[in-house]
Design a protein around this motif. Structure first.
Motif, PDB file in Angstrom:
ATOM      1  N   THR A   1       0.851  -1.193   0.000  1.00  0.00           N
ATOM      2  CA  THR A   1       0.000   0.000   0.000  1.00  0.00           C
ATOM      3  C   THR A   1       0.885   1.241   0.000  1.00  0.00           C
ATOM      4  O   THR A   1       1.222   1.775   1.058  1.00  0.00           O
ATOM      5  CB  THR A   1      -0.911   0.008   1.235  1.00  0.00           C
ATOM      6  N   VAL A   2       1.282   1.671  -1.167  1.00  0.00           N
ATOM      7  CA  VAL A   2       2.101   2.871  -1.291  1.00  0.00           C
ATOM      8  C   VAL A   2       1.481   3.802  -2.324  1.00  0.00           C
ATOM      9  O   VAL A   2       0.724   3.371  -3.191  1.00  0.00           O
ATOM     10  CB  VAL A   2       3.559   2.530  -1.691  1.00  0.00           C
ATOM     11  N   GLU A   3       1.827   5.080  -2.230  1.00  0.00           N
ATOM     12  CA  GLU A   3       1.250   6.106  -3.083  1.00  0.00           C
ATOM     13  C   GLU A   3       1.779   5.940  -4.511  1.00  0.00           C
ATOM     14  O   GLU A   3       2.919   6.317  -4.807  1.00  0.00           O
ATOM     15  CB  GLU A   3       1.585   7.496  -2.528  1.00  0.00           C
ATOM     16  N   THR A   4       0.949   5.446  -5.387  1.00  0.00           N
ATOM     17  CA  THR A   4       1.362   5.009  -6.720  1.00  0.00           C
ATOM     18  C   THR A   4       2.078   6.078  -7.534  1.00  0.00           C
ATOM     19  O   THR A   4       3.088   5.793  -8.182  1.00  0.00           O
ATOM     20  CB  THR A   4       0.126   4.520  -7.513  1.00  0.00           C
ATOM     21  N   PHE A   5       1.599   7.318  -7.487  1.00  0.00           N
ATOM     22  CA  PHE A   5       2.135   8.353  -8.367  1.00  0.00           C
ATOM     23  C   PHE A   5       3.087   9.310  -7.645  1.00  0.00           C
ATOM     24  O   PHE A   5       3.459  10.350  -8.195  1.00  0.00           O
ATOM     25  CB  PHE A   5       0.987   9.140  -9.016  1.00  0.00           C
ATOM     26  N   GLU A   6       3.492   8.937  -6.419  1.00  0.00           N
ATOM     27  CA  GLU A   6       4.443   9.747  -5.668  1.00  0.00           C
ATOM     28  C   GLU A   6       5.850   9.190  -5.873  1.00  0.00           C
ATOM     29  O   GLU A   6       6.035   8.044  -6.262  1.00  0.00           O
ATOM     30  CB  GLU A   6       4.055   9.743  -4.185  1.00  0.00           C
ATOM     31  N   THR A   7       6.859  10.020  -5.621  1.00  0.00           N
ATOM     32  CA  THR A   7       8.239   9.547  -5.745  1.00  0.00           C
ATOM     33  C   THR A   7       8.655   8.813  -4.470  1.00  0.00           C
ATOM     34  O   THR A   7       8.079   9.033  -3.390  1.00  0.00           O
ATOM     35  CB  THR A   7       9.223  10.705  -5.996  1.00  0.00           C
ATOM     36  N   VAL A   8       9.664   7.990  -4.599  1.00  0.00           N
ATOM     37  CA  VAL A   8      10.152   7.187  -3.470  1.00  0.00           C
ATOM     38  C   VAL A   8      10.576   8.093  -2.316  1.00  0.00           C
ATOM     39  O   VAL A   8      10.190   7.883  -1.159  1.00  0.00           O
ATOM     40  CB  VAL A   8      11.326   6.299  -3.924  1.00  0.00           C
ATOM     41  N   LYS A   9      11.352   9.113  -2.619  1.00  0.00           N
ATOM     42  CA  LYS A   9      11.861  10.012  -1.566  1.00  0.00           C
ATOM     43  C   LYS A   9      10.726  10.728  -0.852  1.00  0.00           C
ATOM     44  O   LYS A   9      10.724  10.846   0.381  1.00  0.00           O
ATOM     45  CB  LYS A   9      12.830  11.020  -2.191  1.00  0.00           C
ATOM     46  N   ASN A  10       9.748  11.190  -1.606  1.00  0.00           N
ATOM     47  CA  ASN A  10       8.637  11.927  -0.997  1.00  0.00           C
ATOM     48  C   ASN A  10       7.764  11.035  -0.121  1.00  0.00           C
ATOM     49  O   ASN A  10       7.198  11.497   0.874  1.00  0.00           O
ATOM     50  CB  ASN A  10       7.794  12.595  -2.076  1.00  0.00           C
ATOM     51  N   VAL A  11       7.629   9.760  -0.492  1.00  0.00           N
ATOM     52  CA  VAL A  11       6.844   8.826   0.326  1.00  0.00           C
ATOM     53  C   VAL A  11       7.440   8.729   1.720  1.00  0.00           C
ATOM     54  O   VAL A  11       6.728   8.783   2.733  1.00  0.00           O
ATOM     55  CB  VAL A  11       6.774   7.444  -0.346  1.00  0.00           C
ATOM     56  N   LEU A  12       8.775   8.594   1.800  1.00  0.00           N
ATOM     57  CA  LEU A  12       9.427   8.481   3.104  1.00  0.00           C
ATOM     58  C   LEU A  12       9.327   9.791   3.884  1.00  0.00           C
ATOM     59  O   LEU A  12       9.058   9.788   5.095  1.00  0.00           O
ATOM     60  CB  LEU A  12      10.888   8.067   2.940  1.00  0.00           C
ATOM     61  N   ALA A  13       9.534  10.903   3.193  1.00  0.00           N
ATOM     62  CA  ALA A  13       9.476  12.203   3.870  1.00  0.00           C
ATOM     63  C   ALA A  13       8.077  12.462   4.423  1.00  0.00           C
ATOM     64  O   ALA A  13       7.917  12.959   5.553  1.00  0.00           O
ATOM     65  CB  ALA A  13       9.882  13.308   2.894  1.00  0.00           C
ATOM     66  N   PHE A  14       7.054  12.127   3.640  1.00  0.00           N
ATOM     67  CA  PHE A  14       5.671  12.329   4.074  1.00  0.00           C
ATOM     68  C   PHE A  14       5.340  11.442   5.273  1.00  0.00           C
ATOM     69  O   PHE A  14       4.708  11.882   6.235  1.00  0.00           O
ATOM     70  CB  PHE A  14       4.726  12.034   2.913  1.00  0.00           C
ATOM     71  N   SER A  15       5.774  10.181   5.228  1.00  0.00           N
ATOM     72  CA  SER A  15       5.513   9.260   6.332  1.00  0.00           C
ATOM     73  C   SER A  15       6.143   9.769   7.624  1.00  0.00           C
ATOM     74  O   SER A  15       5.545   9.684   8.696  1.00  0.00           O
ATOM     75  CB  SER A  15       6.054   7.871   5.984  1.00  0.00           C
ATOM     76  N   ARG A  16       7.345  10.316   7.516  1.00  0.00           N
ATOM     77  CA  ARG A  16       8.009  10.876   8.695  1.00  0.00           C
ATOM     78  C   ARG A  16       7.191  12.029   9.269  1.00  0.00           C
ATOM     79  O   ARG A  16       7.004  12.137  10.474  1.00  0.00           O
ATOM     80  CB  ARG A  16       9.407  11.342   8.301  1.00  0.00           C
ATOM     81  N   GLY A  17       6.659  12.847   8.378  1.00  0.00           N
ATOM     82  CA  GLY A  17       5.861  13.989   8.831  1.00  0.00           C
ATOM     83  C   GLY A  17       4.580  13.589   9.520  1.00  0.00           C
ATOM     84  O   GLY A  17       4.111  14.274  10.429  1.00  0.00           O
ATOM     85  N   LEU A  18       4.003  12.446   9.122  1.00  0.00           N
ATOM     86  CA  LEU A  18       2.761  11.984   9.744  1.00  0.00           C
ATOM     87  C   LEU A  18       2.946  11.713  11.239  1.00  0.00           C
ATOM     88  O   LEU A  18       1.979  11.770  12.002  1.00  0.00           O
ATOM     89  CB  LEU A  18       2.277  10.700   9.055  1.00  0.00           C
ATOM     90  N   PHE A  19       4.160  11.407  11.637  1.00  0.00           N
ATOM     91  CA  PHE A  19       4.435  11.140  13.049  1.00  0.00           C
ATOM     92  C   PHE A  19       4.952  12.385  13.774  1.00  0.00           C
ATOM     93  O   PHE A  19       5.453  12.295  14.898  1.00  0.00           O
ATOM     94  CB  PHE A  19       5.446   9.996  13.176  1.00  0.00           C
ATOM     95  N   GLY A  20       4.823  13.538  13.110  1.00  0.00           N
ATOM     96  CA  GLY A  20       5.219  14.787  13.754  1.00  0.00           C
ATOM     97  C   GLY A  20       6.716  14.992  13.824  1.00  0.00           C
ATOM     98  O   GLY A  20       7.192  15.837  14.595  1.00  0.00           O
ATOM     99  N   LYS A  21       7.468  14.239  13.022  1.00  0.00           N
ATOM    100  CA  LYS A  21       8.922  14.379  13.029  1.00  0.00           C
ATOM    101  C   LYS A  21       9.347  15.501  12.079  1.00  0.00           C
ATOM    102  O   LYS A  21       8.764  15.674  11.002  1.00  0.00           O
ATOM    103  CB  LYS A  21       9.575  13.071  12.578  1.00  0.00           C
TER     104      LYS A  21
END
Length: 308
Positions: free
Chosen positions: A88-108
């Protein structure tokens, strides 16, 4: 040392009346690799989902590093990274942005250097600007792991992490998991590839029909439940096993050229040294000996079969 995860009396019954988990009691030690094994429908994913706060338990308590998953959900969940079975990953997003966004979801706070390190550890750095849709299944699996690691969790759940992954990539992931453990991350692994548990786990838990069958140090489990065989290649074929060797319950091969002695570490049967002495006393000459030991997979299959 206090366990990093403590599960006490946890049960789960769905509205349909199906009971997925029955009075689960389990403690996960800080910094270990714990392999949770069980057949399809045994309750592995349900248990993981409860600890991660995705599924509500019907009864019992779960704490993560002392934080109750109900009353102190945010603190508990912030310590956990989860790699689910489904991609379950964001199909049209870039690899780097997926990780950066996930980090932000946890308030980091944004940390490009950490994202770069995770991507390099997962051999994804050269794919950092690629869209997820362009990646192979194995690469997407690596992105899922990177996504789970982006907020620097102390605990990582890997639910069938190498499903659909080729052998070479699987070994790369094994090395990655060991590196995470060495860095202090606690790993809980569910897998159908039992050689994966045999290769990596410090302890093994077996769950079947919603109940914990056993929890044991991997080496101790294989010592206690493992079956061993000694195969003796004879100089001259035998027509039958000599009566003097009856206590060993030896199996004679069809061509009479080999004797097989099956034993384990708990059975009260004569040892290998006494067998070799008694073979000599019985006038049975041998030219070679070989040994075989049961794998974790054989132990697992036998445990599941014995579950009522």
């Amino acid at each position: 040392m206090q366990p990093i995860i403590s599960i006490a009396g946890v049960s789960k019954t769905y509205a349909t009346g199906f009971t997925a988990l029955k009075d689960i009691n389990l403690e996960i030690r800080r910094g270990e690799i714990f392999a949770l094994l069980g057949p399809n429908g045994a309750g592995k994913t349900t248990l993981i989902s409860i600890v991660c706060g995705i599924v509500n338990r019907s009864s019992g308590t779960v704490t993560v590093d002392g934080h109750d998953i109900g009353s102190d959900y945010r603190a508990a969940r912030s310590l956990i990274g989860l790699v689910p079975q489904e991609l379950t990953v964001e199909t049209f997003e870039t690899v780097k942005n997926v990780l950066a966004f996930s980090r932000g979801l946890f308030g980091k706070k944004s940390d490009p250097a950490l994202v770069e390190k995770v991507l390099k550890d997962l051999s994804l750095w050269d794919k950092r600007d690629s869209k997820i849709i362009t990646l192979s299944g194995g690469m997407k699996r690596r992105v899922m792991i990177g996504k789970a690691l982006a907020h620097e969790p102390q605990i990582l759940f890997l639910d069938e992490p190498t499903a659909g992954v080729d052998v070479e990539l699987r070994k790369d992931m094994w090395a990655l998991v060991r590196g995470l453990r060495d860095a202090g991350v606690t790993i809980i692994l569910t897998t159908h590839y039992i050689e994966e548990a045999e290769e990596m786990a410090d302890r093994v838990g077996v769950i079947n029909k919603g109940e914990i069958v056993l929890v044991e140090e991997k080496t101790e489990l294989m010592r206690k439940l493992g079956r061993k065989q000694l195969i003796v290649q004879l100089r001259e074929p035998l027509k039958a096993v000599p009566e003097a060797l009856g206590a060993y319950r030896l199996e004679l091969s069809g061509d009479g050229n080999a004797l097989t002695y099956t034993y384990d570490n708990q059975a009260e049967r004569p040892g290998v040294a006494s067998l070799l002495r008694d073979l000599e006393s019985a006038g049975v000459a041998f030219r070679d000996i070989d040994t075989e030991a049961s794998s974790l997979e054989e132990i697992f299959v036998n445990l599941v079969r014995k579950t009522p």
